[in-house]
Scaffold this motif. Structure first.
Motif, PDB file in Angstrom:
ATOM      1  N   ALA A  43       0.820  -1.208   0.000  1.00  0.00           N
ATOM      2  CA  ALA A  43       0.000   0.000   0.000  1.00  0.00           C
ATOM      3  C   ALA A  43       0.856   1.261   0.000  1.00  0.00           C
ATOM      4  N   ASN A  45       2.152   4.470  -1.242  1.00  0.00           N
ATOM      5  CA  ASN A  45       1.752   5.506  -2.192  1.00  0.00           C
ATOM      6  C   ASN A  45       0.575   5.110  -3.081  1.00  0.00           C
ATOM      7  N   ARG A  46      -0.285   4.274  -2.562  1.00  0.00           N
ATOM      8  CA  ARG A  46      -1.522   3.928  -3.261  1.00  0.00           C
ATOM      9  C   ARG A  46      -2.496   3.367  -2.250  1.00  0.00           C
ATOM     10  N   VAL A  48      -5.119   0.776  -1.004  1.00  0.00           N
ATOM     11  CA  VAL A  48      -5.484  -0.626  -1.189  1.00  0.00           C
ATOM     12  C   VAL A  48      -6.732  -0.887  -0.358  1.00  0.00           C
ATOM     13  N   CYS A  72      -3.383   3.319   2.963  1.00  0.00           N
ATOM     14  CA  CYS A  72      -2.323   3.859   2.129  1.00  0.00           C
ATOM     15  C   CYS A  72      -1.161   4.247   3.039  1.00  0.00           C
ATOM     16  N   SER A 173     -12.000   2.202  -3.977  1.00  0.00           N
ATOM     17  CA  SER A 173     -10.796   1.857  -4.743  1.00  0.00           C
ATOM     18  C   SER A 173     -10.374   2.983  -5.692  1.00  0.00           C
ATOM     19  N   GLN A 174     -11.259   3.938  -5.972  1.00  0.00           N
ATOM     20  CA  GLN A 174     -10.940   5.053  -6.863  1.00  0.00           C
ATOM     21  C   GLN A 174     -10.275   6.227  -6.139  1.00  0.00           C
ATOM     22  N   ASN A 176      -7.460   8.437  -4.722  1.00  0.00           N
ATOM     23  CA  ASN A 176      -6.040   8.610  -5.028  1.00  0.00           C
ATOM     24  C   ASN A 176      -5.285   8.918  -3.742  1.00  0.00           C
ATOM     25  N   CYS A 177      -4.133   8.288  -3.597  1.00  0.00           N
ATOM     26  CA  CYS A 177      -3.340   8.483  -2.393  1.00  0.00           C
ATOM     27  C   CYS A 177      -1.875   8.303  -2.750  1.00  0.00           C
ATOM     28  N   GLY A 178      -1.036   9.141  -2.195  1.00  0.00           N
ATOM     29  CA  GLY A 178       0.389   8.989  -2.417  1.00  0.00           C
ATOM     30  C   GLY A 178       1.150  10.257  -2.126  1.00  0.00           C
TER      31      GLY A 178
END
Length: 183
Positions: A43, A45-46, A48, A72, A173-174, A176-178
């Motif tokens: 997980a 930078n994204r 999950v 994330c 799930s859509q 955005n993370c990071g």
């Protein structure tokens, strides 16, 4: 008799001090922390979406099977972290934890945010750059300052009915993370 009572009092005080030191240092000695368990999930930078625990199976993260979870992991030493997206019109919450599992920040959609999740997480140096306008951020971004660089962000989403669970899972799930590496 007086000497015995002094030795007894001294022994009790020493035992109390040793007990307190052990209790306070025990979490540092733990091998299976939530940070290490989450490291097994890719997980970084994204976001999950975690699988719901099944009844009767192991639940090492202590997840509530009625909720959907998105996790994330970010490292602010690589740059500021962002989480953005739109969630369904149902109860959701966001909590940001440091490596030790201490909550750095938490909010819910009941705080007036509504369905839109738009959060920027910065360390102290990045916050100074932000104040000096050396970093560009979008208007309306909720700014959170963290004293730690290694964090994980957890989104909890509560489907109001089992029938909407797949749609809510897709919406989660859509997100955005990071970490933003732009300077």
């Amino acid at each position: 008799m007086k000497r015995f009572l002094l030795w007894l009092l001294g022994g009790l005080m020493l035992g109390g001090i040793i007990h307190i030191l052990i209790v306070l240092n025990l979490p540092a000695l733990a091998e299976q922390t939530s940070w290490r368990r989450l490291a097994q999930i890719d997980a970084d930078n994204r976001l999950v979406v975690l699988e719901a625990p099944e009844t009767g199976t192991a639940n090492p993260l202590g997840l509530d099977p009625a909720l959907l979870y998105g996790i994330c992991r970010v490292d602010l030493s690589q740059g500021p972290a962002y989480m953005s997206g739109t969630l369904p019109d149902a109860f959701w919450s966001l909590a940001i934890y440091d490596r030790e599992g201490i909550v750095t920040y938490a909010t819910t959609n009941r705080d007036g945010i509504g369905r839109t999740l738009d959060v920027g997480v910065f360390n102290a140096a990045q916050t100074r750059q932000l104040a000096q306008q050396e970093l560009d951020v979008e208007e309306g971004l909720l700014i959170v300052e963290s004293s730690a660089n290694e964090l994980y962000m957890l989104v909890r989403l509560a489907p109001y009915d089992e029938a909407v669970r797949p749609r809510f899972r897709e919406a989660l799930s859509q997100i955005n993370c990071g970490v933003s590496t732009e300077d």
